[in-house]
Scaffold this motif. Structure first.
Motif, PDB file in Angstrom:
ATOM      1  N   PHE A   1       0.819  -1.213   0.000  1.00  0.00           N
ATOM      2  CA  PHE A   1       0.000   0.000   0.000  1.00  0.00           C
ATOM      3  C   PHE A   1       0.852   1.263   0.000  1.00  0.00           C
ATOM      4  O   PHE A   1       0.625   2.196  -0.776  1.00  0.00           O
ATOM      5  N   LEU A   2       1.866   1.304   0.866  1.00  0.00           N
ATOM      6  CA  LEU A   2       2.673   2.513   1.023  1.00  0.00           C
ATOM      7  C   LEU A   2       3.498   2.816  -0.220  1.00  0.00           C
ATOM      8  O   LEU A   2       3.728   3.986  -0.550  1.00  0.00           O
ATOM      9  N   THR A   3       3.936   1.790  -0.910  1.00  0.00           N
ATOM     10  CA  THR A   3       4.712   2.015  -2.131  1.00  0.00           C
ATOM     11  C   THR A   3       3.855   2.682  -3.204  1.00  0.00           C
ATOM     12  O   THR A   3       4.302   3.615  -3.884  1.00  0.00           O
ATOM     13  N   ILE A   4       2.620   2.241  -3.335  1.00  0.00           N
ATOM     14  CA  ILE A   4       1.730   2.823  -4.338  1.00  0.00           C
ATOM     15  C   ILE A   4       1.304   4.232  -3.938  1.00  0.00           C
ATOM     16  O   ILE A   4       1.242   5.144  -4.782  1.00  0.00           O
ATOM     17  N   THR A   5       1.011   4.455  -2.652  1.00  0.00           N
ATOM     18  CA  THR A   5       0.614   5.800  -2.213  1.00  0.00           C
ATOM     19  C   THR A   5       1.764   6.797  -2.356  1.00  0.00           C
ATOM     20  O   THR A   5       1.531   7.985  -2.579  1.00  0.00           O
ATOM     21  N   ALA A   6       3.005   6.323  -2.234  1.00  0.00           N
ATOM     22  CA  ALA A   6       4.152   7.213  -2.442  1.00  0.00           C
ATOM     23  C   ALA A   6       4.161   7.737  -3.867  1.00  0.00           C
ATOM     24  O   ALA A   6       4.431   8.921  -4.108  1.00  0.00           O
ATOM     25  N   ALA A   7       3.849   6.868  -4.821  1.00  0.00           N
ATOM     26  CA  ALA A   7       3.791   7.294  -6.220  1.00  0.00           C
ATOM     27  C   ALA A   7       2.637   8.273  -6.447  1.00  0.00           C
ATOM     28  O   ALA A   7       2.784   9.276  -7.163  1.00  0.00           O
ATOM     29  N   MET A   8       1.479   7.989  -5.823  1.00  0.00           N
ATOM     30  CA  MET A   8       0.329   8.877  -5.989  1.00  0.00           C
ATOM     31  C   MET A   8       0.577  10.245  -5.339  1.00  0.00           C
ATOM     32  O   MET A   8       0.127  11.274  -5.837  1.00  0.00           O
ATOM     33  N   TRP A   9       1.304  10.254  -4.232  1.00  0.00           N
ATOM     34  CA  TRP A   9       1.642  11.522  -3.572  1.00  0.00           C
ATOM     35  C   TRP A   9       2.477  12.403  -4.500  1.00  0.00           C
ATOM     36  O   TRP A   9       2.308  13.628  -4.531  1.00  0.00           O
TER      37      TRP A   9
ATOM     38  N   GLY B   1       4.674   2.997  -9.213  1.00  0.00           N
ATOM     39  CA  GLY B   1       4.319   2.446  -7.915  1.00  0.00           C
ATOM     40  C   GLY B   1       4.157   0.933  -7.948  1.00  0.00           C
ATOM     41  O   GLY B   1       4.629   0.230  -7.051  1.00  0.00           O
ATOM     42  N   LEU B   2       3.521   0.414  -8.996  1.00  0.00           N
ATOM     43  CA  LEU B   2       3.308  -1.031  -9.102  1.00  0.00           C
ATOM     44  C   LEU B   2       4.621  -1.758  -9.350  1.00  0.00           C
ATOM     45  O   LEU B   2       4.856  -2.843  -8.802  1.00  0.00           O
ATOM     46  N   PHE B   3       5.482  -1.200 -10.191  1.00  0.00           N
ATOM     47  CA  PHE B   3       6.784  -1.802 -10.457  1.00  0.00           C
ATOM     48  C   PHE B   3       7.599  -1.877  -9.162  1.00  0.00           C
ATOM     49  O   PHE B   3       8.218  -2.906  -8.859  1.00  0.00           O
TER      50      PHE B   3
END
Length: 298
Positions: A21-29, A254-256
């Motif tokens: 979750f945190l990896t994807i939210t970092a990209a969205m941020w 983020g997914l990668f």
């Protein structure tokens, strides 16, 4: 001071989910420019990061840090990695359990040191004389009675194990993998190297998804599983090299990066057998592949 669990699984599954979750939210941020959206994502992510620290799951914590670092690197925000380092230090301050278990991992597992080790008290001789040697013999039952209970030591501790409870848990956690679970998977692979011994044939846990795959599905199954990863990550990487700073680019970054974290997690946790995590992960990768197709058709 207890390790945080979750309502749908234990602390390891919760930690693996938070790493994803945190990896994807970092990209969205990084994608959103709105102050409000950034603030909402920041609060949620910070709370999630602290919750991850409170699970004291070292591998998932490292996977999350690696994943977020990968996101910052891929999108060209390398300076933010220093800020991530500050958050890691904060996590170690907030969660003494994570800090102590991480230190014990190096001092006990890797360096073979740590604090004092348990030494059993001398055995008490039996009152019966040996009919063979004429000397007093020693009884294991006699020596074991109440021998490991002083100072709050676990009653099942054995000589040579760390006295400190945190070091003892870390020592046994790695010992179970090294001496029992991993050799069992290797033995299963040796029985049938080509196809393995079948799903769930090597008990409920191996705590290494790669050895588990080899033991249960053999070379053929492991290569087939690896091929899925190669195809997906190759497509993601080709898209990232285009450097289109769109929503799709940040999502794929983020997914990668989340995939990298999952692969790291799989070194010590059967994360792909955890349905709570794998369902969400494969669905997320499916969304990413759909984004690639949509972008191709535009």
């Amino acid at each position: 001071d207890a390790r945080v669990n979750s309502t749908f699984a234990g602390h390891y599954d919760l930690a693996a989910y938070l790493a994803l979750f945190l990896t994807i939210t970092a990209a969205m941020w990084l994608y959103f420019s709105s102050f409000f959206k950034k603030a909402v994502i920041s609060v949620i992510s910070l709370l999630g990061f602290l919750l991850l620290a409170m699970t004291a799951a070292r591998v998932s914590f490292a996977a999350a840090v690696a994943g977020i670092t990968s996101v910052f690197w891929l999108v060209g925000q390398k300076k933010l990695i220093l800020g991530l380092g500050a958050l890691v230090l904060l996590a170690f301050i907030i969660s003494p359990e994570l800090r102590h278990r991480t230190v014990a991992t190096f001092t006990v597992n890797f360096l073979g040191g740590g604090g004092p080790k348990y030494e059993a008290p001398p055995q008490m001789p039996d009152t019966f004389e040996s009919t063979v040697s004429g000397n007093e013999k020693f009884s294991v039952e006699n020596a074991a009675t109440g021998a490991a209970t002083p100072s709050g030591l676990p009653v099942d501790i054995v000589p040579g194990e760390p006295v400190n409870t945190t070091e003892l848990g870390v020592y046994r956690s790695f010992g179970i993998r090294l001496n029992e679970e991993w050799p069992r998977a290797i033995r299963a692979f040796e029985r049938n190297p080509l196809l393995g011994t079948g799903y769930s044939s090597i008990t409920i846990a191996t705590d290494n998804d790669y050895l588990r795959s080899l033991g249960e599905t053999g070379i053929v199954g492991t290569l087939a599983f690896a091929l899925i990863w190669i195809i997906i990550l190759k497509k993601f990487w080709a898209y990232l090299k285009l450097k289109k700073k769109t929503l799709g680019f940040y999502l794929i970054a983020g997914l990668f990066s989340a995939a990298i974290g999952m692969l790291l997690n799989a070194l010590f946790i059967d994360v792909f057998e955890s349905s709570k995590i794998s369902h969400l992960f494969w669905l997320s990768l499916g969304v990413g592949l759909a984004v690639l197709e949509m972008d191709k058709n535009e």
